[in-house]
Design an enzyme around this catalytic site. Structure first.
Site, mmCIF file in Angstrom:
data_model
loop_
_atom_site.group_PDB
_atom_site.id
_atom_site.type_symbol
_atom_site.label_atom_id
_atom_site.label_comp_id
_atom_site.label_asym_id
_atom_site.label_seq_id
_atom_site.Cartn_x
_atom_site.Cartn_y
_atom_site.Cartn_z
ATOM 1 N N HIS A 68 -3.296 7.490 2.488
ATOM 2 C CA HIS A 68 -3.640 6.159 1.974
ATOM 3 C C HIS A 68 -5.089 5.864 2.354
ATOM 4 O O HIS A 68 -5.494 6.076 3.507
ATOM 5 C CB HIS A 68 -2.696 5.120 2.579
ATOM 6 C CG HIS A 68 -3.085 3.708 2.281
ATOM 7 N ND1 HIS A 68 -3.497 3.305 1.029
ATOM 8 C CD2 HIS A 68 -3.141 2.604 3.076
ATOM 9 C CE1 HIS A 68 -3.784 2.013 1.067
ATOM 10 N NE2 HIS A 68 -3.579 1.566 2.292
ATOM 11 N N ASN A 117 -9.899 -0.135 -0.075
ATOM 12 C CA ASN A 117 -8.437 -0.028 -0.118
ATOM 13 C C ASN A 117 -7.929 -0.647 -1.429
ATOM 14 O O ASN A 117 -7.998 -1.863 -1.603
ATOM 15 C CB ASN A 117 -7.848 -0.756 1.097
ATOM 16 C CG ASN A 117 -6.335 -0.666 1.171
ATOM 17 O OD1 ASN A 117 -5.692 -0.219 0.225
ATOM 18 N ND2 ASN A 117 -5.780 -1.095 2.282
ATOM 19 N N CYS A 149 0.816 -1.228 0.000
ATOM 20 C CA CYS A 149 0.000 0.000 0.000
ATOM 21 C C CYS A 149 0.850 1.278 0.000
ATOM 22 O O CYS A 149 0.337 2.358 -0.282
ATOM 23 C CB CYS A 149 -0.950 0.003 1.186
ATOM 24 S SG CYS A 149 -2.118 -1.357 1.147
HETATM 25 N N1 COA Z 1 -18.350 -8.110 9.698
HETATM 26 C C1 COA Z 1 -18.798 -8.323 10.939
HETATM 27 N N2 COA Z 1 -17.982 -8.616 11.970
HETATM 28 C C2 COA Z 1 -16.676 -8.682 11.720
HETATM 29 C C3 COA Z 1 -16.132 -8.469 10.443
HETATM 30 C C4 COA Z 1 -17.045 -8.168 9.401
HETATM 31 N N3 COA Z 1 -16.637 -7.924 8.134
HETATM 32 N N4 COA Z 1 -14.800 -8.589 10.506
HETATM 33 C C5 COA Z 1 -14.488 -8.874 11.786
HETATM 34 N N5 COA Z 1 -15.629 -8.951 12.521
HETATM 35 C C6 COA Z 1 -15.773 -9.235 13.952
HETATM 36 C C7 COA Z 1 -14.590 -9.965 14.541
HETATM 37 O O1 COA Z 1 -14.663 -11.333 14.285
HETATM 38 C C8 COA Z 1 -14.750 -9.639 16.024
HETATM 39 O O2 COA Z 1 -15.733 -10.478 16.560
HETATM 40 P P1 COA Z 1 -15.544 -11.060 18.042
HETATM 41 O O3 COA Z 1 -15.504 -9.864 18.939
HETATM 42 O O4 COA Z 1 -16.758 -11.911 18.205
HETATM 43 O O5 COA Z 1 -14.254 -11.829 18.024
HETATM 44 C C9 COA Z 1 -15.332 -8.211 15.992
HETATM 45 O O6 COA Z 1 -15.839 -8.004 14.671
HETATM 46 C C10 COA Z 1 -14.298 -7.159 16.307
HETATM 47 O O7 COA Z 1 -13.141 -7.456 15.551
HETATM 48 P P2 COA Z 1 -11.905 -6.506 15.525
HETATM 49 O O8 COA Z 1 -10.882 -7.068 14.586
HETATM 50 O O9 COA Z 1 -11.472 -6.176 16.931
HETATM 51 O O10 COA Z 1 -12.590 -5.205 14.913
HETATM 52 P P3 COA Z 1 -11.957 -3.824 14.631
HETATM 53 O O11 COA Z 1 -12.738 -2.755 15.270
HETATM 54 O O12 COA Z 1 -10.465 -3.818 14.824
HETATM 55 O O13 COA Z 1 -12.211 -3.676 13.055
HETATM 56 C C11 COA Z 1 -10.939 -3.881 11.050
HETATM 57 C C12 COA Z 1 -11.650 -4.614 12.169
HETATM 58 C C13 COA Z 1 -10.313 -4.920 10.125
HETATM 59 C C14 COA Z 1 -11.944 -3.044 10.283
HETATM 60 C C15 COA Z 1 -9.849 -2.958 11.667
HETATM 61 O O14 COA Z 1 -9.049 -3.697 12.569
HETATM 62 C C16 COA Z 1 -8.967 -2.349 10.629
HETATM 63 O O15 COA Z 1 -9.408 -1.538 9.845
HETATM 64 N N6 COA Z 1 -7.666 -2.681 10.649
HETATM 65 C C17 COA Z 1 -6.724 -2.147 9.682
HETATM 66 C C18 COA Z 1 -6.877 -2.892 8.416
HETATM 67 C C19 COA Z 1 -6.175 -2.215 7.286
HETATM 68 O O16 COA Z 1 -6.446 -1.083 6.992
HETATM 69 N N7 COA Z 1 -5.261 -2.948 6.649
HETATM 70 C C20 COA Z 1 -4.559 -2.473 5.535
HETATM 71 C C21 COA Z 1 -3.492 -1.548 5.974
HETATM 72 S S1 COA Z 1 -2.631 -0.995 4.578
#
Ligand code: COA
Length: 327
Positions: free
Chosen positions: A254, A284, A115
């Protein structure tokens, strides 16, 4: 002093659109439009057609950037293309694009920094131009990232899409790019990666590795490192240029997640109307995300000549970086 100016931008999104509601029907465990919007800010993503490649997307964006710059392919003497999803293992997608555009002889190569690829590519092109060896560069970020996604895995598939963006950079006596800052830390390999590869093969086992062809991510941990790191790169850029936060007119971050973007904007004390956000429209798109957003804000007249623009990126590796320029 030779500076590097942005003289044209272009972008392209494939026709097919996948909405959050479409994903509700595709993933293994439940997801919802509401969850995706609240946690990521994303409403939809564009997906390349089965016969459409990264080079196809790149060509559209490159032609648009050349038109905007009022230049022909023959005016370009350097082509740098950032991608994690090349058409072929080799030749590079940059070479494929060079041939499509009817260019010859000048250097053309791919940059792989996931990215952060576009920021890396602009930094490299700027060094060629500043050294005096090259006059005008076509810099492209293009991805068919959908091909690295398991579309039943809700923890990753809601986040990514396909697209391309491009810029034409030119040597000038007027600024131009003020500074570029690049970093990497390979110790974070396991937090965000596609486990398989050409050399390692795809016969891989390990915790949480379902299919080594696809993107695996520990989202929560990535999120925390991204917010901290992006705050640091902004600070580093301001200090290097002896600027105050208030000197920056536009932040073009980004486009991964609106919560990461908002956190970075808060650290810069920037109001939301000075931050370019397009992630809601295309998710993304990895190396394509910054040039896509830049092109939108240049074409709709938000970013004007003479204004200071900060690009900042974060991606797999981890890699991160920034580019500060006067448009
Ligand atoms: N729909 C519904 N629930 C989802 C889900 C989806 N698409 N994806 C994950 N969950 C659930 C998880 O399983 C978890 O459930 P649990 O509490 O029963 O275990 C819950 O949602 C919370 O998960 P968590 O990973 O703590 O959520 P979060 O607030 O961190 O959001 C992301 C998840 C992926 C959106 C967030 O971590 C994120 O944006 N991370 C950066 C990712 C990124 O930008 N990567 C590229 C960088 S270049």
């Amino acid at each position: 002093m030779i500076y590097t100016r942005f003289i044209g931008t272009g972008s392209y999104l494939p026709e097919k659109i996948l909405t959050n509601h479409d994903l509700e029907k595709m993933v293994d465990i439940d997801t919802s439009d509401q969850w995706i919007r609240e946690r990521t800010g994303i409403a939809k993503r564009h997906i390349a057609a089965d016969d459409e490649t990264t080079c196809d997307l790149a060509e559209h964006a490159a032609r648009a950037a050349l038109d905007a710059a009022g230049k022909k392919a023959a005016d370009i003497d350097l082509l740098v293309l950032a991608t994690t999803t090349p058409d072929k293992i080799f030749p590079s997608t940059a070479c494929l694009l060079q041939s499509r555009l009817g260019m010859k002889n000048h250097p053309a190569f791919d940059v792989q920094a996931v990215c952060s690829g576009f920021v890396y590519a602009v930094s490299i092109a700027e060094k060629f131009i500043r050294s005096g060896s090259h006059q005008r560069a076509l810099v492209v970020g293009a991805e068919t990232f959908s091909r690295l996604i398991d579309w039943t895995d809700r923890s990753t598939c809601v986040l990514f899409g396909d697209g391309a963006g491009a810029v034409v950079l030119e040597a000038s006596t007027e600024p131009g790019i003020h500074s570029t800052h690049l970093h990497a830390d390979g110790a974070y390999e396991e937090l965000l990666h596609v486990p398989g590869g050409v050399s390692l093969g795809f016969d891989i086992e390990g915790d949480n590795i379902n299919d080594p062809h696809y993107t695996h991510m520990r989202g929560n941990e990535v999120f925390k490192v991204a917010v901290n790191t992006l705050g640091q790169i902004v600070e580093e850029t301001l200090v290097a240029n002896q600027l105050q936060k208030s000197d920056i007119d536009w932040l073009v971050p980004h486009q991964a997640n609106t919560r990461i973007i908002d956190a970075t904007a808060r650290k810069l004390n920037m109001s939301k109307d000075r931050v370019v956000v397009t992630v809601d429209q295309h998710a993304n798109t990895s190396a394509a995300s910054i040039p896509l957003a830049l092109d939108v804000a240049v074409r709709d007249g938000r970013i004007k000549r003479g204004e200071k623009v900060l690009l900042e990126a974060f991606g797999g590796g981890f890699t991160w970086g920034s580019v500060l320029f006067t448009y």
